[in-house]
Design a protein around this motif. Structure first.
Motif, mmCIF file in Angstrom:
data_model
loop_
_atom_site.group_PDB
_atom_site.id
_atom_site.type_symbol
_atom_site.label_atom_id
_atom_site.label_comp_id
_atom_site.label_asym_id
_atom_site.label_seq_id
_atom_site.Cartn_x
_atom_site.Cartn_y
_atom_site.Cartn_z
ATOM 1 N N GLN A 109 -57.967 -12.086 -10.360
ATOM 2 C CA GLN A 109 -57.135 -11.459 -11.389
ATOM 3 C C GLN A 109 -57.127 -9.939 -11.227
ATOM 4 O OE1 GLN A 109 -55.031 -12.613 -13.489
ATOM 5 N NE2 GLN A 109 -55.392 -12.038 -15.612
ATOM 6 N N GLN A 110 -58.280 -9.378 -10.919
ATOM 7 C CA GLN A 110 -58.361 -7.934 -10.698
ATOM 8 C C GLN A 110 -57.529 -7.528 -9.479
ATOM 9 O OE1 GLN A 110 -62.449 -6.666 -10.516
ATOM 10 N NE2 GLN A 110 -63.001 -7.685 -12.418
ATOM 11 N N CYS A 111 -57.621 -8.316 -8.416
ATOM 12 C CA CYS A 111 -56.847 -8.015 -7.205
ATOM 13 C C CYS A 111 -55.345 -8.070 -7.485
ATOM 14 C CB CYS A 111 -57.196 -9.013 -6.098
ATOM 15 S SG CYS A 111 -58.879 -8.882 -5.462
ATOM 16 N N ASN A 112 -54.916 -9.126 -8.145
ATOM 17 C CA ASN A 112 -53.485 -9.265 -8.444
ATOM 18 C C ASN A 112 -52.980 -8.135 -9.335
ATOM 19 O OD1 ASN A 112 -53.157 -11.592 -6.921
ATOM 20 N ND2 ASN A 112 -53.559 -12.973 -8.632
ATOM 21 N N MET A 113 -53.794 -7.752 -10.300
ATOM 22 C CA MET A 113 -53.404 -6.647 -11.183
ATOM 23 C C MET A 113 -53.258 -5.350 -10.381
ATOM 24 S SD MET A 113 -52.632 -5.363 -14.111
ATOM 25 C CE MET A 113 -53.135 -6.525 -15.390
ATOM 26 N N TYR A 114 -54.201 -5.095 -9.497
ATOM 27 C CA TYR A 114 -54.109 -3.878 -8.690
ATOM 28 C C TYR A 114 -52.849 -3.890 -7.841
ATOM 29 C CZ TYR A 114 -55.083 -0.113 -5.477
ATOM 30 O OH TYR A 114 -54.960 1.042 -4.757
ATOM 31 N N LEU A 115 -52.568 -4.995 -7.187
ATOM 32 C CA LEU A 115 -51.414 -5.080 -6.282
ATOM 33 C C LEU A 115 -50.088 -5.007 -7.025
ATOM 34 C CD1 LEU A 115 -52.810 -7.816 -3.857
ATOM 35 C CD2 LEU A 115 -52.562 -5.364 -3.388
ATOM 36 N N GLU A 116 -50.096 -5.379 -8.298
ATOM 37 C CA GLU A 116 -48.868 -5.290 -9.098
ATOM 38 C C GLU A 116 -48.674 -3.915 -9.716
ATOM 39 O OE1 GLU A 116 -48.237 -8.221 -12.091
ATOM 40 O OE2 GLU A 116 -48.427 -9.919 -10.710
ATOM 41 N N GLU A 117 -49.746 -3.278 -10.100
ATOM 42 C CA GLU A 117 -49.630 -2.096 -10.950
ATOM 43 C C GLU A 117 -49.962 -0.765 -10.273
ATOM 44 O OE1 GLU A 117 -48.438 -2.203 -13.883
ATOM 45 O OE2 GLU A 117 -48.533 -4.331 -14.395
ATOM 46 N N PHE A 118 -50.645 -0.783 -9.136
ATOM 47 C CA PHE A 118 -51.200 0.476 -8.637
ATOM 48 C C PHE A 118 -50.832 0.805 -7.188
ATOM 49 C CE2 PHE A 118 -53.847 -0.859 -12.168
ATOM 50 C CZ PHE A 118 -53.797 0.283 -12.966
ATOM 51 N N LEU A 119 -49.750 0.242 -6.705
ATOM 52 C CA LEU A 119 -49.249 0.604 -5.381
ATOM 53 C C LEU A 119 -48.140 1.641 -5.509
ATOM 54 C CD1 LEU A 119 -49.054 -2.879 -3.572
ATOM 55 C CD2 LEU A 119 -50.983 -1.283 -3.724
ATOM 56 N N GLY A 120 -47.912 2.390 -4.448
ATOM 57 C CA GLY A 120 -46.794 3.327 -4.415
ATOM 58 C C GLY A 120 -47.005 4.619 -5.170
ATOM 59 N N LEU A 121 -48.229 4.943 -5.520
ATOM 60 C CA LEU A 121 -48.505 6.197 -6.220
ATOM 61 C C LEU A 121 -48.548 7.355 -5.222
ATOM 62 C CD1 LEU A 121 -51.331 4.895 -8.610
ATOM 63 C CD2 LEU A 121 -48.871 5.023 -9.056
ATOM 64 N N THR A 122 -48.257 8.558 -5.689
ATOM 65 C CA THR A 122 -48.203 9.723 -4.781
ATOM 66 C C THR A 122 -49.186 10.829 -5.143
ATOM 67 O OG1 THR A 122 -46.426 10.701 -6.110
ATOM 68 C CG2 THR A 122 -45.781 9.315 -4.228
ATOM 69 N N PHE A 123 -49.739 10.827 -6.358
ATOM 70 C CA PHE A 123 -50.753 11.795 -6.783
ATOM 71 C C PHE A 123 -50.321 13.234 -6.489
ATOM 72 C CE2 PHE A 123 -52.879 7.872 -5.409
ATOM 73 C CZ PHE A 123 -53.338 7.446 -6.637
ATOM 74 N N PRO A 124 -49.277 13.697 -7.139
ATOM 75 C CA PRO A 124 -48.768 15.050 -6.856
ATOM 76 C C PRO A 124 -49.801 16.144 -7.097
ATOM 77 C CG PRO A 124 -47.794 14.122 -8.863
ATOM 78 C CD PRO A 124 -48.494 13.005 -8.177
ATOM 79 N N GLU A 125 -50.802 15.869 -7.941
ATOM 80 C CA GLU A 125 -51.798 16.900 -8.208
ATOM 81 C C GLU A 125 -52.652 17.214 -6.982
ATOM 82 O OE1 GLU A 125 -54.163 13.144 -8.723
ATOM 83 O OE2 GLU A 125 -52.091 13.799 -9.065
ATOM 84 N N LEU A 126 -52.590 16.333 -5.970
ATOM 85 C CA LEU A 126 -53.384 16.540 -4.763
ATOM 86 C C LEU A 126 -52.612 17.188 -3.623
ATOM 87 C CD1 LEU A 126 -55.295 13.115 -4.497
ATOM 88 C CD2 LEU A 126 -56.139 15.251 -5.473
ATOM 89 N N ARG A 127 -51.311 17.378 -3.775
ATOM 90 C CA ARG A 127 -50.470 17.772 -2.643
ATOM 91 C C ARG A 127 -50.906 19.090 -2.003
ATOM 92 N NH1 ARG A 127 -46.063 14.827 -1.618
ATOM 93 N NH2 ARG A 127 -45.293 13.396 -3.221
ATOM 94 N N LEU A 128 -51.438 19.996 -2.776
ATOM 95 C CA LEU A 128 -51.823 21.292 -2.232
ATOM 96 C C LEU A 128 -53.236 21.288 -1.645
ATOM 97 C CD1 LEU A 128 -50.315 23.687 -4.939
ATOM 98 C CD2 LEU A 128 -49.330 22.983 -2.740
ATOM 99 N N ASN A 129 -53.931 20.174 -1.779
ATOM 100 C CA ASN A 129 -55.288 20.085 -1.231
ATOM 101 C C ASN A 129 -55.241 19.906 0.284
ATOM 102 O OD1 ASN A 129 -56.000 20.155 -3.878
ATOM 103 N ND2 ASN A 129 -56.938 18.115 -3.953
#
Length: 573
Positions: A109-129
């Motif tokens: 259930q944890q794996c399925n939730m992660y694969l549904e909800e947490f892919l494709g993020l870009t984390f713009p706050e890290l771009r300048l790092n």
């Protein structure tokens, strides 16, 4: 959106995870709101860490007893343990003993939730790092790791229950209560297909986080890599081909298993994995062994395994999982390569003789026997396992078998009140030695021959060769020339597997997938008495255990059947 259903009874505090950061260097999150998690890269990593924390290990899951004590490897010294329910008639759908159904589905259930909800993020706050690309490589690889973990949890379910519901998305409550069981071969194919889909995407080596080195960061050696993916596929293919799940004995499944396990062996050679010293497979530093492909690292330092298994009569020891004479008899004589009861083996139980002399070196590394010194290190007296001895019957909790457990226990752990200490432990999930044996079984079953390799293989390896590689590591002689016919090789192969993989969680399942449950109907103990002149008498004693063919698979929990009328119980339960 709240994620409470993501962690069904399994939220894991970060106080216990911080201790193994050298093995799995993820970071803390403390809020279960999706918006909070996705706004910070480190919080997403925390979700993946929680999934890794669901990996299974058996440090004594049954009140101190290991699953080894539910088969012919061991007998648990304390009759109050639930482990005895596996063979005393108390096992049922209402007393399933194991909680694997709920634990593995929680992780899925944890794996399925992660694969549904947490892919494709870009984390713009890290771009300048400066390390943005490296961190995004790590994040994008989480998908591959989670898919591997989901496949692994499904393997655990299929191995135990056979047909199980196959879910690749987060279901609604109504859907959960109407699911049907998916045929086990379809589940196995799903696992293999997932491994094929990610094997070329996931790194073979995390030392530099793929191609991106991050200054001052420790290598993340506890994460699933390419070798782990190949290993999961190979073990799955072996089970899929085995008689329990392949009653028609489709030879194509054995071919697939041989190819998959040979791929692990070849890839290990490519990436520098190799068989090392047998005693380096356990202990606080076993994660550094070049044989280790994947493992479950303990979340904190402990000494509970040693407390359960150090001998009675040693301060802090409780006896615990006691190896059987059945297991001891599997260790051949080193000089002759013969079993104890074969003509010309040089074995003797006569008074004044040493029945443990000239044994396969793995015996002394796995099993503590009468007269052993410094086991554990703080014990100053040689073990007295004979009747009336300091560590023997009739003391409560003394070994009923004539032996105590060494393997996985750390001799440097001290359980005395004045000098107690703790250390990390790592459970072996996949190691190279297993896959030589897996390959030997698969190629033998496919070809029916001991001396035949895979057709067209560029680095040919026969079943005999593969077994001998494992034996040579501990300076055991090669399989004798007369071990050529199918019946004799199969007997010797099973013996080798029992010895090499003792107490690593294989024997219980091997006997089942082979459909040779009759092997578990009796176990042999050794009863030792001391003569007045200091010599010993050795007497074998057999104990009968209950076996029924329904036990090849576990019963589905009765509570699940009551909630979902579409679930059908396994035969006989």
């Amino acid at each position: 959106m709240r994620l409470k259903h993501l962690f069904i009874g399994s939220m894991i505090g970060w106080g216990c995870l911080a201790s193994c950061q050298d093995q799995l260097d993820y970071h803390e999150y403390s809020n279960d709101d999706k918006n909070f998690i996705t706004e910070n890269y480190k919080n997403v990593g925390g979700l993946v860490t929680n999934i890794y924390a669901q990996l299974d290990a058996d440090w004594g899951n049954y009140g101190g007893a290991m699953l080894a004590s539910a088969c012919d490897e061991a007998e648990y010294a304390w009759t109050s343990s639930s482990i005895h329910d596996f063979y005393n008639g108390a096992w049922s759908a209402s007393n399933t003993i194991s909680s694997a159904w709920s634990k593995n589905y929680t992780a899925i259930q944890q794996c399925n939730m992660y694969l549904e909800e947490f892919l494709g993020l870009t984390f713009p706050e890290l771009r300048l790092n400066s390390d943005y690309e490296a961190q995004m490589f790590r994040y994008n690889n989480y998908e591959n790791e989670v898919r591997f973990l989901r496949a692994y949890f499904y393997f655990n379910l299929a191995r135990q229950y056979g047909d199980v519901p196959l879910l690749t998305k987060v279901p609604s409550t109504d859907e959960v209560n109407t699911l049907k069981r998916t045929p086990v071969q379809e589940v196995f194919r799903f696992i293999e297909d997932e491994c094929d889909a990610i094997v070329d995407k996931i790194p073979a080596d995390y030392t530099k986080l793929g191609a991106y080195a991050i200054p001052d960061e420790k290598p993340e050696t506890g994460r699933a890599n390419r070798l782990a993916v190949l290993a999961l596929k190979a073990r799955t293919a072996l089970y899929a081909a085995s008689p329990l799940f392949n009653p028609e004995q489709n030879s194509d499944l054995w071919l697939k298993a041989a190819e998959a396990n040979k791929a692990v062996i070849d890839s290990c050679a490519k990436y520098g994995y190799k068989l090392g010293s047998y005693d380096q497979l356990w202990g606080a530093d076993n994660y550094q062994s070049k044989e280790m492909i994947f493992m479950c690292r303990s979340q904190k330092e402990s000494n509970s395994l040693e407390g359960y298994n150090f001998p009675i009569g040693v301060e802090g020891g409780k006896g615990g999982n006691c190896p059987t004479q059945t297991l001891v008899d599997a260790y051949e004589m080193q000089s002759t390569g013969k079993l104890w009861n074969e003509e010309g083996s040089n074995y003797s139980e006569e008074p004044g003789s040493d029945p443990y002399a000239d044994r396969d070196p793995r015996f002394a590394l796995t099993i503590a026997r009468n007269g052993d010194e410094k086991w554990p290190s703080y014990n100053k007296t040689p073990l007295q396992i004979y009747y009336g001895g300091v560590n023997g019957e009739p003391l409560s909790g003394a070994t009923p078998t004539g032996y105590y457990l060494k393997k996985y226990c750390d001799a440097s752990i001290n359980l005395t009140a004045s000098s107690s200490n703790k250390k990390y432990h790592s459970w072996i999930t996949f190691r190279l030695g297993e896959f030589y044996l897996n390959y030997a079984e698969a190629i033998f079953r496919y070809t029916g021959e001991v001396e035949q390799a895979l057709p067209g293989d560029q680095t040919p390896l026969t079943a005999r060769d593969a077994v001998d590689v494992v034996r040579f590591r501990v300076n055991m002689p090669k399989l004798r020339d007369e071990v050529r016919d199918s019946e004799m090789f199969w007997k010797r192969y099973k013996n080798e597997r029992m010895v090499e993989l003792a107490f690593e969680g294989h024997r219980f399942w091997d006997v089942r997938r082979w459909k040779e449950g009759e092997l578990l109907q009796k176990v042999t103990f050794m009863k030792i008495t001391r003569n007045s002149n200091g010599t010993y008498n050795y007497r074998r004693e057999e104990k009968q255990r209950t076996w029924d063919d329904k036990m090849y698979l576990f019963p589905l929990p009765q509570s699940e059947l009551m909630k979902n009328k579409n679930l059908v119980q396994n035969p006989g339960w």
